[in-house]
Design a protein around this motif. Structure first.
Motif, PDB file in Angstrom:
ATOM      1  N   UNK A 225       4.448   1.072  -1.635  1.00  0.00           N
ATOM      2  CA  UNK A 225       3.845   2.376  -1.872  1.00  0.00           C
ATOM      3  C   UNK A 225       4.909   3.455  -1.747  1.00  0.00           C
ATOM      4  N   UNK A 226       4.964   4.331  -2.766  1.00  0.00           N
ATOM      5  CA  UNK A 226       5.995   5.357  -2.851  1.00  0.00           C
ATOM      6  C   UNK A 226       5.429   6.744  -2.500  1.00  0.00           C
ATOM      7  N   UNK A 227       6.273   7.650  -2.024  1.00  0.00           N
ATOM      8  CA  UNK A 227       5.819   9.019  -1.771  1.00  0.00           C
ATOM      9  C   UNK A 227       5.390   9.702  -3.063  1.00  0.00           C
ATOM     10  N   UNK A 228       4.442  10.621  -2.940  1.00  0.00           N
ATOM     11  CA  UNK A 228       3.955  11.339  -4.103  1.00  0.00           C
ATOM     12  C   UNK A 228       2.937  10.587  -4.913  1.00  0.00           C
ATOM     13  N   UNK A 229       2.523   9.417  -4.430  1.00  0.00           N
ATOM     14  CA  UNK A 229       1.584   8.576  -5.158  1.00  0.00           C
ATOM     15  C   UNK A 229       0.332   8.333  -4.331  1.00  0.00           C
ATOM     16  N   UNK A 230      -0.823   8.436  -4.970  1.00  0.00           N
ATOM     17  CA  UNK A 230      -2.078   8.097  -4.319  1.00  0.00           C
ATOM     18  C   UNK A 230      -2.584   6.781  -4.882  1.00  0.00           C
ATOM     19  N   UNK A 231      -2.703   5.794  -4.015  1.00  0.00           N
ATOM     20  CA  UNK A 231      -3.175   4.469  -4.403  1.00  0.00           C
ATOM     21  C   UNK A 231      -4.570   4.258  -3.856  1.00  0.00           C
ATOM     22  N   UNK A 232      -5.506   3.952  -4.730  1.00  0.00           N
ATOM     23  CA  UNK A 232      -6.861   3.607  -4.309  1.00  0.00           C
ATOM     24  C   UNK A 232      -6.963   2.096  -4.154  1.00  0.00           C
ATOM     25  N   UNK A 233      -7.571   1.676  -3.067  1.00  0.00           N
ATOM     26  CA  UNK A 233      -7.784   0.262  -2.790  1.00  0.00           C
ATOM     27  C   UNK A 233      -9.271   0.006  -2.938  1.00  0.00           C
ATOM     28  N   UNK A 234      -9.633  -0.792  -3.918  1.00  0.00           N
ATOM     29  CA  UNK A 234     -11.044  -1.019  -4.212  1.00  0.00           C
ATOM     30  C   UNK A 234     -11.341  -2.520  -4.190  1.00  0.00           C
ATOM     31  N   UNK A 235     -12.629  -2.819  -4.249  1.00  0.00           N
ATOM     32  CA  UNK A 235     -13.079  -4.196  -4.245  1.00  0.00           C
ATOM     33  C   UNK A 235     -14.486  -4.278  -3.696  1.00  0.00           C
TER      34      UNK A 235
END
Length: 258
Positions: free
Chosen positions: A29-39
């Motif tokens: 995961x990199x700065x400036x990035x929003x990662x959604x974790x779904x399932x």
């Protein structure tokens, strides 16, 4: 050469008896990035969060912060290194006021200790900081209310204020809008969007509401039965057959289920 990720998991795994709750998940995961974790429910999303933040100890694999292995560190030690976590269930001091909750977080971040009364009255900068955080989550008018007496939605907003007070490099939100009314949700979503827009923070979001995911995420990763089954840009991941079946409950052709 790619920059070192702010956060990375390598083959991160946890077993409870014979059940593998998180199965060799590797993600950077990199700065400036929003990662959604779904399932789907039971996919391992919150367990994965607990492994990253240190609430659970991994059976195997690694968690790295800025390239340094922190797998053996406690949750509090990871927090000191810049990892911030907002929980699915509120994690407040229920018998203290709203202001007291936030001021303790502000004092801690400023290195001023955790005294309830000492120092505070002389530190107008810290008072202003706490008030600005309460204003940001629309709780300034409830600053003297007892935290445990707040409605659930307001408790969630207070928890976000505490996380903001710690000024972490990594923000982890576990269903931040759960239990909130439709009118309350935009306040939290706007705050998360502003954190992402700064460009120097890494944001992870566990969320069931796909409209929230679409509005915020740069990237989606999908967990199913503890394994990483999809990872990429939101439109491509949502349209993928594995997500249509495993998460959205649709047939592989993407048509509506009968």
């Amino acid at each position: 050469m790619p920059a070192t990720p702010t956060l990375e998991t390598r083959d991160l795994t946890i077993r409870f008896g014979g059940h593998v709750a998180v199965n060799a998940v590797s993600c950077a995961f990199q700065p400036g990035t929003l990662t959604a974790i779904v399932g789907p429910n039971g996919a391992g999303k919150t367990t994965y969060f607990n492994l990253i933040s240190g609430q659970l100890r991994a059976t195997s694999g690694q968690v790295l912060l800025r390239g340094q292995d922190v797998t053996g560190l406690t949750a509090s030690a990871r927090t000191k290194q810049g990892m911030g976590r907002a929980f699915q269930l509120t994690n407040l001091f229920p018998n203290l006021t709203v202001m007291e909750n936030v001021r303790l977080a502000v004092q801690s971040r400023a290195g001023a200790g955790l005294q309830l009364l000492q120092l505070w009255s002389h530190r107008h900068d810290l008072i202003e900081k706490a008030d600005s955080l309460l204003d940001a989550v629309r709780l300034l008018d409830k600053r003297n209310a007892t935290a445990g007496a707040l409605p659930h939605g307001d408790q969630r907003k207070l928890e976000v204020a505490l996380l903001l007070a710690l000024e972490p490099d990594i923000f982890m939100f576990d269903e931040p809008t759960a239990g909130m009314s439709v009118d309350e949700v935009p306040t939290i979503l706007d705050l998360i969007h502003s954190i992402k827009a700064r460009g120097d923070k890494t944001v992870l979001l566990v969320e069931h509401k796909m409209d929230v995911v679409r509005s915020l995420a740069d990237r989606i990763i999908v967990l199913h039965n503890g394994s990483l089954v999809a990872d990429g840009e939101p439109a491509a991941v949502i349209a993928s057959p594995v997500v249509q079946q495993a998460y959205l409950g649709l047939p592989a052709d993407g048509s509506a289920a009968a």
